[in-house]
Each structure stands twice: as structure tokens, then as C-alpha cells.
Design a protein around this motif. Structure first.
Motif, PDB file in Angstrom:
ATOM      1  N   VAL A 352       0.597  -1.205   0.020  1.00  0.00           N
ATOM      2  CA  VAL A 352       0.046   0.058   0.121  1.00  0.00           C
ATOM      3  C   VAL A 352       0.847   1.151   0.056  1.00  0.00           C
ATOM      4  CG1 VAL A 352      -1.666   1.539   1.468  1.00  0.00           C
ATOM      5  CG2 VAL A 352      -1.865  -1.110   0.968  1.00  0.00           C
ATOM      6  N   LYS A 353       0.482   2.371  -0.644  1.00  0.00           N
ATOM      7  CA  LYS A 353       1.157   3.620  -0.899  1.00  0.00           C
ATOM      8  C   LYS A 353       0.421   4.506  -0.336  1.00  0.00           C
ATOM      9  CE  LYS A 353       3.593   2.264  -5.222  1.00  0.00           C
ATOM     10  NZ  LYS A 353       3.773   2.634  -6.408  1.00  0.00           N
ATOM     11  N   ILE A 354       1.163   5.328   0.614  1.00  0.00           N
ATOM     12  CA  ILE A 354       0.467   6.519   1.296  1.00  0.00           C
ATOM     13  C   ILE A 354       1.182   7.818   0.634  1.00  0.00           C
ATOM     14  CG2 ILE A 354       0.336   7.961   3.530  1.00  0.00           C
ATOM     15  CD1 ILE A 354      -0.784   5.062   3.725  1.00  0.00           C
ATOM     16  N   GLY A 355       0.103   8.473  -0.097  1.00  0.00           N
ATOM     17  CA  GLY A 355       0.656   9.777  -0.835  1.00  0.00           C
ATOM     18  C   GLY A 355       1.219  10.952  -0.293  1.00  0.00           C
ATOM     19  N   LYS A 356       1.839  11.652  -1.030  1.00  0.00           N
ATOM     20  CA  LYS A 356       2.635  12.841  -0.693  1.00  0.00           C
ATOM     21  C   LYS A 356       1.859  13.608   0.086  1.00  0.00           C
ATOM     22  CE  LYS A 356       5.186  16.731  -2.997  1.00  0.00           C
ATOM     23  NZ  LYS A 356       5.481  17.557  -3.703  1.00  0.00           N
ATOM     24  N   ASN A 357       2.455  14.067   1.445  1.00  0.00           N
ATOM     25  CA  ASN A 357       2.034  14.918   2.490  1.00  0.00           C
ATOM     26  C   ASN A 357       0.485  14.173   3.130  1.00  0.00           C
ATOM     27  OD1 ASN A 357       3.805  16.593   2.101  1.00  0.00           O
ATOM     28  ND2 ASN A 357       2.905  17.779   0.498  1.00  0.00           N
ATOM     29  N   ALA A 358       0.275  13.054   2.866  1.00  0.00           N
ATOM     30  CA  ALA A 358      -1.113  12.612   3.623  1.00  0.00           C
ATOM     31  C   ALA A 358      -0.796  12.380   4.746  1.00  0.00           C
ATOM     32  CB  ALA A 358      -1.400  11.312   2.807  1.00  0.00           C
ATOM     33  N   VAL A 359      -1.847  12.320   5.704  1.00  0.00           N
ATOM     34  CA  VAL A 359      -1.890  12.153   7.254  1.00  0.00           C
ATOM     35  C   VAL A 359      -2.587  10.900   7.438  1.00  0.00           C
ATOM     36  CG1 VAL A 359      -2.089  13.083   9.544  1.00  0.00           C
ATOM     37  CG2 VAL A 359      -1.282  14.732   7.710  1.00  0.00           C
ATOM     38  N   VAL A 360      -2.068   9.992   8.151  1.00  0.00           N
ATOM     39  CA  VAL A 360      -2.986   8.851   8.463  1.00  0.00           C
ATOM     40  C   VAL A 360      -2.825   8.499   9.972  1.00  0.00           C
ATOM     41  CG1 VAL A 360      -3.128   6.450   8.020  1.00  0.00           C
ATOM     42  CG2 VAL A 360      -2.608   7.783   6.109  1.00  0.00           C
ATOM     43  N   GLY A 361      -3.786   8.125  10.683  1.00  0.00           N
ATOM     44  CA  GLY A 361      -3.731   7.688  12.014  1.00  0.00           C
ATOM     45  C   GLY A 361      -3.575   9.014  12.942  1.00  0.00           C
ATOM     46  N   SER A 362      -3.526   8.569  14.390  1.00  0.00           N
ATOM     47  CA  SER A 362      -3.442   9.677  15.245  1.00  0.00           C
ATOM     48  C   SER A 362      -2.728   9.147  16.571  1.00  0.00           C
ATOM     49  CB  SER A 362      -4.826  10.419  15.634  1.00  0.00           C
ATOM     50  OG  SER A 362      -4.829  11.073  16.838  1.00  0.00           O
ATOM     51  N   ALA A 363      -2.080   9.821  17.228  1.00  0.00           N
ATOM     52  CA  ALA A 363      -1.419   9.596  18.235  1.00  0.00           C
ATOM     53  C   ALA A 363      -2.357   9.378  19.479  1.00  0.00           C
ATOM     54  CB  ALA A 363      -0.414  10.466  18.826  1.00  0.00           C
ATOM     55  N   ASP A 364      -3.620   9.776  19.274  1.00  0.00           N
ATOM     56  CA  ASP A 364      -4.638   9.826  20.594  1.00  0.00           C
ATOM     57  C   ASP A 364      -5.558   8.847  20.080  1.00  0.00           C
ATOM     58  OD1 ASP A 364      -3.542  12.271  21.451  1.00  0.00           O
ATOM     59  OD2 ASP A 364      -4.616  13.443  20.401  1.00  0.00           O
ATOM     60  N   SER A 365      -5.767   8.065  19.014  1.00  0.00           N
ATOM     61  CA  SER A 365      -6.515   6.866  18.765  1.00  0.00           C
ATOM     62  C   SER A 365      -6.308   5.830  19.672  1.00  0.00           C
ATOM     63  CB  SER A 365      -6.144   6.684  17.363  1.00  0.00           C
ATOM     64  OG  SER A 365      -5.119   6.045  17.059  1.00  0.00           O
ATOM     65  N   LYS A 366      -7.637   5.221  19.970  1.00  0.00           N
ATOM     66  CA  LYS A 366      -7.668   4.310  20.929  1.00  0.00           C
ATOM     67  C   LYS A 366      -7.178   2.991  20.451  1.00  0.00           C
ATOM     68  CE  LYS A 366     -11.001   1.845  23.883  1.00  0.00           C
ATOM     69  NZ  LYS A 366     -12.284   1.439  24.140  1.00  0.00           N
ATOM     70  N   ASN A 367      -7.604   2.882  18.891  1.00  0.00           N
ATOM     71  CA  ASN A 367      -7.444   1.435  18.113  1.00  0.00           C
ATOM     72  C   ASN A 367      -6.349   1.832  17.246  1.00  0.00           C
ATOM     73  OD1 ASN A 367     -10.809   1.054  18.785  1.00  0.00           O
ATOM     74  ND2 ASN A 367      -9.388  -0.644  19.594  1.00  0.00           N
ATOM     75  N   ILE A 368      -5.694   0.895  16.580  1.00  0.00           N
ATOM     76  CA  ILE A 368      -4.707   1.011  15.781  1.00  0.00           C
ATOM     77  C   ILE A 368      -5.385   0.901  14.283  1.00  0.00           C
ATOM     78  CG2 ILE A 368      -2.712  -0.176  14.384  1.00  0.00           C
ATOM     79  CD1 ILE A 368      -2.438   0.847  17.134  1.00  0.00           C
ATOM     80  N   GLU A 369      -5.133   2.084  13.588  1.00  0.00           N
ATOM     81  CA  GLU A 369      -5.758   2.179  12.038  1.00  0.00           C
ATOM     82  C   GLU A 369      -5.211   1.115  11.023  1.00  0.00           C
ATOM     83  OE1 GLU A 369      -7.053   5.750   8.980  1.00  0.00           O
ATOM     84  OE2 GLU A 369      -6.686   6.015  11.082  1.00  0.00           O
ATOM     85  N   LEU A 370      -5.912   0.493  10.328  1.00  0.00           N
ATOM     86  CA  LEU A 370      -5.452  -0.383   9.113  1.00  0.00           C
ATOM     87  C   LEU A 370      -5.653   0.328   7.921  1.00  0.00           C
ATOM     88  CD1 LEU A 370      -4.405  -3.063   8.204  1.00  0.00           C
ATOM     89  CD2 LEU A 370      -7.100  -3.763   7.958  1.00  0.00           C
ATOM     90  N   VAL A 371      -4.533   0.353   7.249  1.00  0.00           N
ATOM     91  CA  VAL A 371      -4.735   1.233   5.851  1.00  0.00           C
ATOM     92  C   VAL A 371      -4.355   0.092   4.612  1.00  0.00           C
ATOM     93  CG1 VAL A 371      -3.785   2.850   4.250  1.00  0.00           C
ATOM     94  CG2 VAL A 371      -3.962   3.388   6.519  1.00  0.00           C
ATOM     95  N   ALA A 372      -5.419  -0.419   4.016  1.00  0.00           N
ATOM     96  CA  ALA A 372      -5.374  -1.597   3.190  1.00  0.00           C
ATOM     97  C   ALA A 372      -5.448  -1.121   1.644  1.00  0.00           C
ATOM     98  CB  ALA A 372      -6.333  -2.594   3.570  1.00  0.00           C
ATOM     99  N   LYS A 373      -5.733   0.339   1.558  1.00  0.00           N
ATOM    100  CA  LYS A 373      -5.799   0.553   0.161  1.00  0.00           C
ATOM    101  C   LYS A 373      -5.004   1.959  -0.039  1.00  0.00           C
ATOM    102  CE  LYS A 373     -10.404  -1.059  -0.435  1.00  0.00           C
ATOM    103  NZ  LYS A 373     -12.062  -0.858  -0.569  1.00  0.00           N
ATOM    104  N   ARG A 374      -4.426   2.390  -1.129  1.00  0.00           N
ATOM    105  CA  ARG A 374      -3.719   3.366  -1.386  1.00  0.00           C
ATOM    106  C   ARG A 374      -4.255   4.759  -0.817  1.00  0.00           C
ATOM    107  NH1 ARG A 374      -1.858   6.062  -7.322  1.00  0.00           N
ATOM    108  NH2 ARG A 374      -0.521   7.550  -6.575  1.00  0.00           N
ATOM    109  N   VAL A 375      -3.654   5.636  -0.245  1.00  0.00           N
ATOM    110  CA  VAL A 375      -4.033   6.957   0.275  1.00  0.00           C
ATOM    111  C   VAL A 375      -3.525   7.931  -0.453  1.00  0.00           C
ATOM    112  CG1 VAL A 375      -4.268   8.443   2.329  1.00  0.00           C
ATOM    113  CG2 VAL A 375      -4.166   6.094   2.638  1.00  0.00           C
ATOM    114  N   LYS A 376      -4.313   8.826  -1.153  1.00  0.00           N
ATOM    115  CA  LYS A 376      -3.783   9.783  -2.063  1.00  0.00           C
ATOM    116  C   LYS A 376      -3.484  10.867  -1.492  1.00  0.00           C
ATOM    117  CE  LYS A 376      -6.653   8.794  -6.270  1.00  0.00           C
ATOM    118  NZ  LYS A 376      -7.751   9.338  -7.278  1.00  0.00           N
ATOM    119  N   GLY A 377      -2.223  11.537  -1.814  1.00  0.00           N
ATOM    120  CA  GLY A 377      -1.740  12.943  -1.261  1.00  0.00           C
ATOM    121  C   GLY A 377      -1.893  13.818  -2.378  1.00  0.00           C
TER     122      GLY A 377
END
Length: 379
Positions: A352-377
Motif C-alpha cells: 500500500v502507498k501513502i501519498g505525498k503529504n497525506a496524514v494517516v492515524g493519530s497518536a490519540d486514537s484508541k485503536n490501531i488504524e489499518l490502511v489496506a488501500k492507497r491513500v492519495k496525497g
């Protein structure tokens, strides 16, 4: 020492639905772990290291990759004469005319002929989706010394979590007197690890009776173990002390990877005395750029890091571009984080590719985020 009187069967047919998109096209035991491994490597390596020659792997859902992977028994040294890893898909039809295993016990029942070919005295049954190292030869020695009809490996879990597991209640000698499946009010904290040794003749007889019972779920926990207890057979608890992780959820898979960042972690994948064998993937050495910042990271071969990686695990071929940040995260094989992107408390799936300047997930999230598809940036 070879355990020629014990044959192993690995239950690897679970759907793994709690891992969401990770198991849409890949069976749960074939999911990647620890930089370069697959989950199934652990029970198979344990078998090889314990001197077990013949292992049957019972597959079912999305099993094409898993079937081809385990068929190469040479990875675990199980390709010599009189040894081998055998893929055993289901042969019985469901109402929808699909080949299925109706339960954990049914998976063994459908393969009685295969097991009888080797005439084992003992049958070792394993879950194919747990991360741990165990010497099954020691468990067999305990089984023999106890003169048990069946031995079940257990691990002590926090009492507040005991209701999530099958719980074994024992007497002062360690004999199992009661089994409770995920009890609301558990009486003990001895959780079943899904690892069993049975005297084969007794189990065979019990399975044949279970097959004829229309009301049975054909499950070891729900049917076979209670039936043996009702018949007053001797079932003993083998207490395991060591690292064990059921990686059935995104959070637990993330946690198991994060555990590798501890230099003193109990799993110790670098232990030469108990190697975990896996596919030998051809890849270049890892590359850490001149301006990269790496702080407490587990980085595998083939990785290219030009950005910041903190408290994270990078699998084979993962890439972190200049200006990108990967924090408290897991990048699975071939995952890429482009320039300026920020990935926090996230598990990024294979390729999976995380695009330019994209922001994924958060330090404050209770659960872990799963990224299984490309995130456009930014384009």
C-alpha cells in the motif's frame, strides 16, 4: 530427537475476519509478521525444532497462497525422506456445495485416513495463527509422564481477560476437571492455547462418535474435550511459560510486532538454538539515507529510509521517503510512505502507498488504524 510416534496437524482454515482487509485474499496463517515472517512459520518451525517429521496443514479460506507456501517443506527442513508438510483442504460439501471443515474436530475427522497412514501413537493438534515458540517434545514427555489421555497446553492470562478464552479448571495435581468456553465469571486464569496432544486411538474413537452426532458443533472446545471429561478420561494441563500471542485482531497483530522493539523481548527471533524458518526472499540490504532519523526501529532487508522512523517496524521492501514520518506504526512488505506524509499508530498493509503529504492515524486514537488501500496525497 525424532518424535516418530507423534504426528502434527495444524488447523489453518480460519477465516480471520477480525483482521479485516488483511485476510480478504490471504488466509490468516499466511499474514506477514515480524519483518520477514508469516504467522504459519511459527508452528511449523516449532514442529521442525521439536523433531516432528510429518505435519498436515488443514487449509480452507483464501488458501491458494498458503497452500503453495507450506507445500515447500524445505523451508523448515521437512522435505527429507519420511518427512514432509502436507496441505489438506476439506473434502466434504456444505449446503452451498462448497468444500468445508464444519469445525476444528471435523477438520481432523475428515483426515482420519491420512493420519492412519502413519499409525501414530500420539496426535499433536495446533492452531496455525499464534505467535510463540514451544518445544512439543517436552510437552509429549509431560503427557507420557502424566499417563494422560489428552494434554492441553495452557497459559496464565490476567484474570480480567480470562472471559475471552477457553478456561481449564484443574485440581491440585494439574488434572483438568472442567472446561469453560469464554465464561462470564471464570474460576481460573488458565487459558487454553489451542495446543493438544491426544492418544490417537482414543481420539479416533471419539471423533467417529462425534461425526454421528447431529447435534454436535464438531469442535474440540465445545464437544470433544467435554465428551472426554464426561467419560472421566484423564486430561492434564501443561503450563507454558513464555511469549504467546493470539494475533486475531489488528490491534494484537500491531502489538505483537511492537513487542519486537524490546531488546529483551521473550520471543527472541535471533535465538540460534530455536530458529524460526521462513521463505528466503532475495532483497538488497536495508538503506538508511544520510538525512534519515531512526529511533528505536525494527528495519528489515530491502527497506529504504530517507525520512523519520520512530518506534516502528518495517517489513521487507518498505520505503519511507524524504520528509516523511512513520511513528508507532507497522509497514508491511512493500508499503511506501511518500514525501511529507505522516503515519501514526497505523498498520499499513502489503504494497500500500501513502501519498505525498497525506496524514494517516493519530497518536490519540484508541485503536490501531489499518490502511489496506492507497491513500492519495498531493498530486
Amino acid at each position: 530427537m525424532k518424535q516418530n510416534n507423534m504426528l502434527a496437524m495444524i488447523l489453518a482454515g480460519g477465516r480471520g475476519s477480525r483482521l479485516h482487509d488483511l485476510t480478504q485474499k490471504v488466509a490468516k496463517p499466511a499474514v506477514s509478521y515480524g519483518g520477514k515472517y508469516r504467522i504459519i512459520d511459527f508452528p511449523l518451525s516449532n514442529c521442525a525444532n521439536s523433531g516432528i517429521d510429518v505435519v498436515g496443514v488443514l487449509t480452507q479460506y483464501e488458501s491458494i497462497l498458503l497452500n503453495s507456501y507450506v507445500a515447500a517443506g524445505r523451508r523448515w527442513g521437512l522435505d527429507a525422506k519420511d518427512s514432509g508438510v502436507y496441505v489438506l483442504p476439506p473434502r466434504e460439501k456444505s449446503d452451498a456445495n462448497l468444500d468445508v471443515y464444519r469445525g476444528t474436530a471435523d477438520a481432523i475427522s475428515q483426515n482420519i485416513d491420512f493420519i492412519d497412514t502413519y499409525s501414530p501413537e500420539y496426535l499433536l493438534i495446533l492452531s496455525g495463527d499464534h505467535i510463540y515458540k514451544m518445544n512439543y517434545a517436552r510437552m509429549l514427555a509431560f503427557h507420557k509422564e502424566s499417563k494422560a489421555d489428552a494434554t492441553i497446553a495452557v497459559i496464565e492470562v490476567p484474570m480480567k481477560e480470562a472471559s475471552r478464552f477457553g478456561i481449564m479448571n484443574t485440581d491440585e495435581t494439574g488434572r483438568i476437571v472442567e472446561f469453560e468456553e469464554k465464561p462470564e465469571h471464570p474460576k481460573s486464569n488458565l487459558a487454553s492455547m489451542g495446543i493438544y496432544i491426544f492418544n490417537w486411538k482414543l481420539l479416533r474413537k471419539t471423533l467417529l462418535a462425534d461425526m454421528k452426532n447431529a447435534d454436535s458443533s464438531h469442535d474440540f472446545g465445545k464437544d470433544i474435550i467435554p465428551a472426554l471429561l464426561n467419560d472421566e478420561k484423564k486430561l492434564c494441563a501443561y503450563k507454558y511459560k513464555g511469549y504467546w500471542k493470539d494475533v486475531g485482531t489488528i490491534d494484537s497483530l500491531w502489538e505483537a510486532n511492537m513487542d519486537l522493539l524490546d531488546k529483551n523481548n521473550a520471543l527472541d527471533l535471533n535465538d540460534p538454538a530455536w530458529k524460526i524458518y521462513t521463505e528466503d526472499v532475495t532483497a538488497l540490504p536495508q538503506y538508511i539515507g544520510a538525512d534519515a532519523v531512526v529511533d528505536r526501529a525494527f528495519i528489515t532487508q530491502g527497506c529504504v529510509v530517507n525520512g523519520k522512523v520512530k518506534n516502528s517496524v518495517l517489513f521487507t521492501g518498505a520505503k519511507v521517503a524524504e520528509g516523511a514520518q512513520v511513528i508507532d506504526s507497522v509497514l508491511m512488505p512493500g508499503a511506501e510512505v511518500a514525501e511529507g506524509a505522516v503515519v501514526t499508530r497505523t498498520l499499513v498493509a502489503d504494497g500500500v502507498k501513502i501519498g505525498k503529504n497525506a496524514v494517516v492515524g493519530s497518536a490519540d486514537s484508541k485503536n490501531i488504524e489499518l490502511v489496506a488501500k492507497r491513500v492519495k496525497g498531493d498530486e
